[in-house]
Motif scaffolding. Structure first.
Motif, PDB file in Angstrom:
ATOM      1  N   GLN A   1      48.203  50.990  47.578  1.00  0.00           N
ATOM      2  CA  GLN A   1      47.294  51.572  46.655  1.00  0.00           C
ATOM      3  C   GLN A   1      47.552  50.457  45.391  1.00  0.00           C
ATOM      4  O   GLN A   1      46.480  50.120  44.789  1.00  0.00           O
ATOM      5  N   GLU A   2      48.623  49.874  45.167  1.00  0.00           N
ATOM      6  CA  GLU A   2      48.914  48.800  44.176  1.00  0.00           C
ATOM      7  C   GLU A   2      48.278  47.595  44.494  1.00  0.00           C
ATOM      8  O   GLU A   2      47.386  47.018  43.766  1.00  0.00           O
ATOM      9  N   TRP A   3      47.961  46.974  45.852  1.00  0.00           N
ATOM     10  CA  TRP A   3      47.146  46.060  46.274  1.00  0.00           C
ATOM     11  C   TRP A   3      45.445  46.409  46.057  1.00  0.00           C
ATOM     12  O   TRP A   3      44.825  45.289  45.848  1.00  0.00           O
ATOM     13  N   SER A   4      45.394  47.567  46.350  1.00  0.00           N
ATOM     14  CA  SER A   4      43.821  47.934  46.240  1.00  0.00           C
ATOM     15  C   SER A   4      43.400  47.884  44.780  1.00  0.00           C
ATOM     16  O   SER A   4      42.271  47.285  44.476  1.00  0.00           O
ATOM     17  N   GLY A   5      44.288  48.037  44.118  1.00  0.00           N
ATOM     18  CA  GLY A   5      43.991  47.944  42.578  1.00  0.00           C
ATOM     19  C   GLY A   5      44.101  46.532  42.362  1.00  0.00           C
ATOM     20  O   GLY A   5      43.082  46.322  41.347  1.00  0.00           O
ATOM     21  N   ILE A   6      44.835  45.596  42.728  1.00  0.00           N
ATOM     22  CA  ILE A   6      44.796  44.497  42.409  1.00  0.00           C
ATOM     23  C   ILE A   6      43.315  43.759  42.983  1.00  0.00           C
ATOM     24  O   ILE A   6      42.659  42.680  42.205  1.00  0.00           O
ATOM     25  N   LEU A   7      42.948  44.060  44.174  1.00  0.00           N
ATOM     26  CA  LEU A   7      41.584  43.748  44.825  1.00  0.00           C
ATOM     27  C   LEU A   7      40.760  44.302  44.072  1.00  0.00           C
ATOM     28  O   LEU A   7      39.557  43.456  43.647  1.00  0.00           O
ATOM     29  N   ASP A   8      40.683  45.378  43.315  1.00  0.00           N
ATOM     30  CA  ASP A   8      39.432  45.823  42.672  1.00  0.00           C
ATOM     31  C   ASP A   8      39.104  45.115  41.467  1.00  0.00           C
ATOM     32  O   ASP A   8      38.228  44.724  41.145  1.00  0.00           O
ATOM     33  N   ARG A   9      40.461  44.708  40.658  1.00  0.00           N
ATOM     34  CA  ARG A   9      40.367  43.836  39.539  1.00  0.00           C
ATOM     35  C   ARG A   9      39.816  42.469  39.785  1.00  0.00           C
ATOM     36  O   ARG A   9      38.956  42.009  38.996  1.00  0.00           O
ATOM     37  N   LEU A  10      40.074  41.874  40.896  1.00  0.00           N
ATOM     38  CA  LEU A  10      39.431  40.577  41.471  1.00  0.00           C
ATOM     39  C   LEU A  10      38.077  40.794  41.512  1.00  0.00           C
ATOM     40  O   LEU A  10      37.128  39.817  41.093  1.00  0.00           O
ATOM     41  N   GLU A  11      37.472  41.834  42.141  1.00  0.00           N
ATOM     42  CA  GLU A  11      35.970  42.056  42.489  1.00  0.00           C
ATOM     43  C   GLU A  11      35.424  42.333  41.120  1.00  0.00           C
ATOM     44  O   GLU A  11      34.304  41.756  40.957  1.00  0.00           O
ATOM     45  N   LEU A  12      36.126  43.139  40.385  1.00  0.00           N
ATOM     46  CA  LEU A  12      35.274  43.351  38.848  1.00  0.00           C
ATOM     47  C   LEU A  12      35.168  42.137  38.182  1.00  0.00           C
ATOM     48  O   LEU A  12      34.111  41.609  37.545  1.00  0.00           O
ATOM     49  N   ASN A  13      36.228  40.961  38.199  1.00  0.00           N
ATOM     50  CA  ASN A  13      36.205  39.615  37.623  1.00  0.00           C
ATOM     51  C   ASN A  13      34.940  38.957  38.320  1.00  0.00           C
ATOM     52  O   ASN A  13      34.451  37.899  37.606  1.00  0.00           O
ATOM     53  N   ILE A  14      34.873  38.826  39.589  1.00  0.00           N
ATOM     54  CA  ILE A  14      33.680  38.246  40.330  1.00  0.00           C
ATOM     55  C   ILE A  14      32.308  38.642  39.569  1.00  0.00           C
ATOM     56  O   ILE A  14      31.624  38.044  39.130  1.00  0.00           O
ATOM     57  N   ALA A  15      32.129  40.002  39.663  1.00  0.00           N
ATOM     58  CA  ALA A  15      30.909  40.663  39.013  1.00  0.00           C
ATOM     59  C   ALA A  15      30.757  40.250  37.730  1.00  0.00           C
ATOM     60  O   ALA A  15      29.640  39.955  37.105  1.00  0.00           O
ATOM     61  N   MET A  16      31.840  40.363  36.602  1.00  0.00           N
ATOM     62  CA  MET A  16      31.683  39.690  35.285  1.00  0.00           C
ATOM     63  C   MET A  16      31.241  38.526  35.124  1.00  0.00           C
ATOM     64  O   MET A  16      30.427  37.949  34.353  1.00  0.00           O
ATOM     65  N   ALA A  17      31.803  37.685  36.097  1.00  0.00           N
ATOM     66  CA  ALA A  17      31.526  36.101  35.911  1.00  0.00           C
ATOM     67  C   ALA A  17      30.100  35.716  36.249  1.00  0.00           C
ATOM     68  O   ALA A  17      29.477  35.101  35.540  1.00  0.00           O
ATOM     69  N   VAL A  18      29.529  36.195  37.318  1.00  0.00           N
ATOM     70  CA  VAL A  18      28.314  35.997  37.612  1.00  0.00           C
ATOM     71  C   VAL A  18      27.181  36.790  36.768  1.00  0.00           C
ATOM     72  O   VAL A  18      26.200  36.368  36.814  1.00  0.00           O
ATOM     73  N   SER A  19      27.565  37.630  36.056  1.00  0.00           N
ATOM     74  CA  SER A  19      26.781  38.549  35.124  1.00  0.00           C
ATOM     75  C   SER A  19      26.697  37.853  33.632  1.00  0.00           C
ATOM     76  O   SER A  19      26.155  38.285  32.816  1.00  0.00           O
TER      77      SER A  19
END
Length: 96
Positions: free
Chosen positions: A7-25
């Protein structure tokens, strides 16, 4: 691996995915540093982590291409005379 660790690592990966979406937008992603206390990546999340890495590399290439395009446009604009030093009309050839 414990469910909490996954669960902890899932949260870490969620934040990384969010950062990608944020950067490309056009947004500003959060600064990120590797989690020191999270321990090793759980094996069941390895494929997801690899997909995130691929998405990061793709977004970096896309952003680099956009930056280079913007730089080329700015360079082209800087070659256009401003008309301040000329008494005759200036024309800009936008076709060629």
């Amino acid at each position: 691996m414990s469910a909490d660790h996954v669960q902890e690592w899932s949260g870490i990966l969620d934040r990384l995915e969010l950062n990608i979406a944020m950067a490309v937008s056009g947004g500003e992603p959060e600064p990120w540093s590797p989690p020191a206390e999270a321990g090793p990546l759980p094996e069941e999340l390895a494929d997801r982590a690899h997909r995130i890495l691929d998405a990061q590399l793709e977004s970096m290439a896309m952003l680099e291409k956009a930056r280079n395009g913007a730089r080329a446009h700015l360079d082209a604009l800087s070659t256009v005379p401003d008309g301040q030093g000329s008494v005759r009309p200036l024309f800009l050839d936008v076709q060629g």
